[in-house]
Design a protein around this motif. Structure first.
Motif, PDB file in Angstrom:
ATOM      1  N   SER A  76      35.060  85.232  11.289  1.00  0.00           N
ATOM      2  CA  SER A  76      35.104  83.828  11.696  1.00  0.00           C
ATOM      3  C   SER A  76      36.222  83.079  10.989  1.00  0.00           C
ATOM      4  N   VAL A  77      36.353  83.296   9.691  1.00  0.00           N
ATOM      5  CA  VAL A  77      37.425  82.641   8.936  1.00  0.00           C
ATOM      6  C   VAL A  77      38.781  83.117   9.455  1.00  0.00           C
ATOM      7  N   LEU A 177      45.390  71.512  12.514  1.00  0.00           N
ATOM      8  CA  LEU A 177      44.601  71.183  11.314  1.00  0.00           C
ATOM      9  C   LEU A 177      43.106  71.367  11.551  1.00  0.00           C
ATOM     10  N   ILE A 178      42.666  71.260  12.803  1.00  0.00           N
ATOM     11  CA  ILE A 178      41.235  71.391  13.105  1.00  0.00           C
ATOM     12  C   ILE A 178      40.731  72.803  12.811  1.00  0.00           C
ATOM     13  N   ALA A 183      38.095  76.754   9.096  1.00  0.00           N
ATOM     14  CA  ALA A 183      38.107  78.048   8.399  1.00  0.00           C
ATOM     15  C   ALA A 183      37.502  77.896   7.013  1.00  0.00           C
ATOM     16  N   PHE A 184      37.834  76.800   6.339  1.00  0.00           N
ATOM     17  CA  PHE A 184      37.258  76.536   5.016  1.00  0.00           C
ATOM     18  C   PHE A 184      35.760  76.308   5.122  1.00  0.00           C
ATOM     19  N   VAL A 189      29.454  78.013   4.807  1.00  0.00           N
ATOM     20  CA  VAL A 189      28.165  77.768   5.462  1.00  0.00           C
ATOM     21  C   VAL A 189      27.310  79.034   5.440  1.00  0.00           C
ATOM     22  N   PRO A 190      25.975  78.882   5.448  1.00  0.00           N
ATOM     23  CA  PRO A 190      25.102  80.064   5.504  1.00  0.00           C
ATOM     24  C   PRO A 190      25.122  80.693   6.894  1.00  0.00           C
ATOM     25  N   LEU A 191      25.085  82.016   6.946  1.00  0.00           N
ATOM     26  CA  LEU A 191      25.072  82.746   8.210  1.00  0.00           C
ATOM     27  C   LEU A 191      23.852  83.650   8.229  1.00  0.00           C
TER      28      LEU A 191
END
Length: 413
Positions: A76-77, A177-178, A183-184, A189-191
Motif C-alpha cells: 500500500s505504501v 501531494l495527496i 503513503a505516510f 494505520v492498523p491493518l
C-alpha cells in the motif's frame, strides 16, 4: 506517538480511492496539452493509454500471486509512492528523456503500477476492517472514486481558468501531494487480516475450480463493461443533446455520470442495512438495461443525456456489490480473489467501450446502435445474478443430502 484506530484506516482507504480516480481522470485532461506542448500525436497518446492499461492488468495478476507474501502495508505504501512519483514524473521526464513521448510513457507506467496495486489492495483492506455492515462500508469506499473524479475535474477546471493550462505542471505536483501524504498515513494505520488466525486464503488454482467464482468473475466483467460503455461516450451525448462546447460537455456528461454513480453508492452505504444486496443489484440491472434502451432508441438527444445519468446511477453498486457478495460466498477468497475480480472488472472496462466503438464504426459511426449492442452487458449481469442464486440453492441441497446421509449412517450403527 498516539496509536491510530481503524477509523483512520478507513479514511486512508477513502483517500486511496481518490488517488485512483486522480490517476484515471486527471491525466486524460492533459492529453490536448501534451499534444500542444510536446507535439505528441494522437496515435502516441493511444499507445500510452493502451500500454498503461495492459500494465495495470499485469499488476492485478501479479498482486494475486505475491501481495500476501510481501504484505499489505508494504504494498500500500509503495502503491502511493509510485502514484505520486508517476504524476511528478509527468512534469520532468519529457524534458529529461530522449523524446517527450518516452518520458510521458515512463511516467505513465510508474503511476499505472501504483494505480493497479491500489485497485487490488484497498477493497480487501476495507473488507477486513471491523464493521457492522461490510456491504455498506464497501459501497461507501467505492463512492470516493466517484467523488474523487468529480473533485479532480472541478478542481482542475477552476485552476486552469484561474492560471491557464500553461501552469499544468504546478497543478500536477499539487495533486501528487495527496498520494504522497497518504503513503505516510498507510505506514501507521492498523491493518486487519481477512482470515482468522491460522487460516490461509485460497490460491488461484483453488479459485479456478470454484464454480461460484467464475459466475462472480463474469459479473465483474459485465459490471466494468456496463459502466464504461456509457461513461466513455457521456461527453458526446452531452454535446449533442445540449448543443454545448466540449468543455461544458465534459462537465455535464462525465461529471453527471460520476456524480450519480457516487450518489447510488452513498445511498446504499447509508441504507444498505435495510436493503437486500442481491435484490438491489437485480433492480439496478433492470434500470441499467432501461437506460441503455433510452440512450439508444430515444428520438430526442436530450433524453439520451437523461439516459446517461440513469445509467450512472444504475451501475453504482455493481462493482462494490459484487465484491461484497464474493467476500460472503467465497469465505477464504482473500487477496487472490479480489485481485482476479479486479482484473475481470478492468477487462470489462476495456471490452465494453471497444464493443460499442466497433459496432458504431461498422454501422457508419452510429453511436446509438453501438450503445444498443452494449445492452448485452447488463443482460449477462442479470443472468449471472440468477445463476449465482441457482448455484447457491444447489449447494444448499447438496449440503442437506450430505447431512441426512450422515445421520442415517449414525442411526444404522
Amino acid at each position: 506517538m498516539k496509536k491510530l484506530s481503524y477509523k483512520s484506516t478507513r479514511y486512508a482507504c477513502y483517500i486511496a480511492y481518490v488517488t485512483q480516480a486522480m490517476i484515471g481522470i486527471y491525466v486524460p485532461l492533459l492529453f490536448v496539452t501534451f499534444q500542444d506542448s510536446y507535439g505528441i500525436s494522437l496515435a502516441e497518446i493511444t499507445t500510452m493509454v493502451t500500454l498503461n492499461f495492459f500494465l495495470q492488468l499485469l499488476v492485478d495478476w501479479a498482486a494475486a500471486l505475491y501481495a500476501d507474501r510481501v504484505g499489505y502495508r508494504v504494498c500500500s505504501v509503495a502503491a502511493h509512492i509510485l502514484a505520486a512519483a508517476g504524476l511528478a514524473g509527468l512534469t520532468i521526464l519529457p524534458e529529461m528523456m530522449p523524446t517527450p513521448f518516452l518520458g510521458l510513457l515512463c511516467a505513465g507506467m510508474v503511476y499505472s503500477v501504483g494505480g493497479g496495486l491500489l485497485e487490488v489492495l484497498i477493497s480487501p483492506i476495507i473488507e477486513a476492517c471491523p464493521s457492522d455492515n461490510k456491504e455498506s462500508a464497501m459501497s461507501l469506499l467505492h463512492s470516493f472514486y466517484c467523488w474523487g473524479g468529480v473533485a479532480v475535474v472541478l478542481g482542475s477546471t477552476l485552476f486552469f481558468l484561474a492560471f491557464g493550462t500553461g501552469s499544468w505542471k504546478i497543478l500536477t505536483l499539487l495533486w501528487a501531494l495527496i498520494p504522497l501524504s497518504n503513503a505516510f498515513l498507510f505506514s501507521r494505520v492498523p491493518l486487519a487480516s481477512l482470515h482468522q488466525e491460522g487460516e490461509q486464503g485460497l490460491n488461484i488454482r483453488e479459485l479456478m475450480k470454484n464454480r461460484m467464482f467464475w459466475i462472480l468473475a463474469l459479473m465483474m466483467v459485465c459490471a466494468g463493461a456496463s459502466e464504461q460503455s456509457v461513461a466513455q461516450w457521456a461527453s458526446a451525448f452531452a454535446e449533442r443533446g445540449l448543443g454545448v462546447s466540449k468543455a461544458v460537455g465534459d462537465l455535464t456528461g462525465p461529471m453527471m455520470f460520476a456524480a450519480l454513480m457516487g450518489t447510488a453508492r452513498l445511498l446504499y452505504s447509508r441504507f444498505g442495512k435495510k436493503i437486500d444486496l442481491r435484490k438491489a443489484i437485480m433492480a439496478c440491472g433492470v434500470l441499467c438495461l432501461g437506460s441503455y434502451l433510452l440512450i439508444s432508441l430515444s428520438p430526442f438527444p436530450a433524453l439520451g443525456l437523461v439516459g446517461c445519468g440513469l445509467c450512472g446511477f444504475s451501475v453504482g453498486i455493481f462493482w462494490p456489490g459484487t465484491f461484497s457478495i464474493s467476500a460472503v460466498k467465497i469465505r477464504r477468497g482473500g487477496t487472490a480473489m479480489f485481485a482476479l475480480l479486479a482484473l475481470g472488472g478492468d477487462v470489462g472496462c476495456c471490452a465494453g467501450p471497444a464493443l460499442v466503438g466497433s459496432i458504431s464504426s461498422v454501422l457508419g459511426d452510429n453511436l446509438a446502435a453501438g450503445i444498443l449492442a452494449g445492452t448485452v452487458f447488463p443482460l449477462v449481469l442479470l443472468g449471472g445474478m440468477m445463476a449465482q442464486k441457482a448455484a447457491e440453492q444447489a449447494e444448499d441441497q447438496a449440503g442437506c443430502k450430505d447431512t441426512s446421509g450422515k445421520a442415517g449412517k449414525e442411526m444404522i450403527q
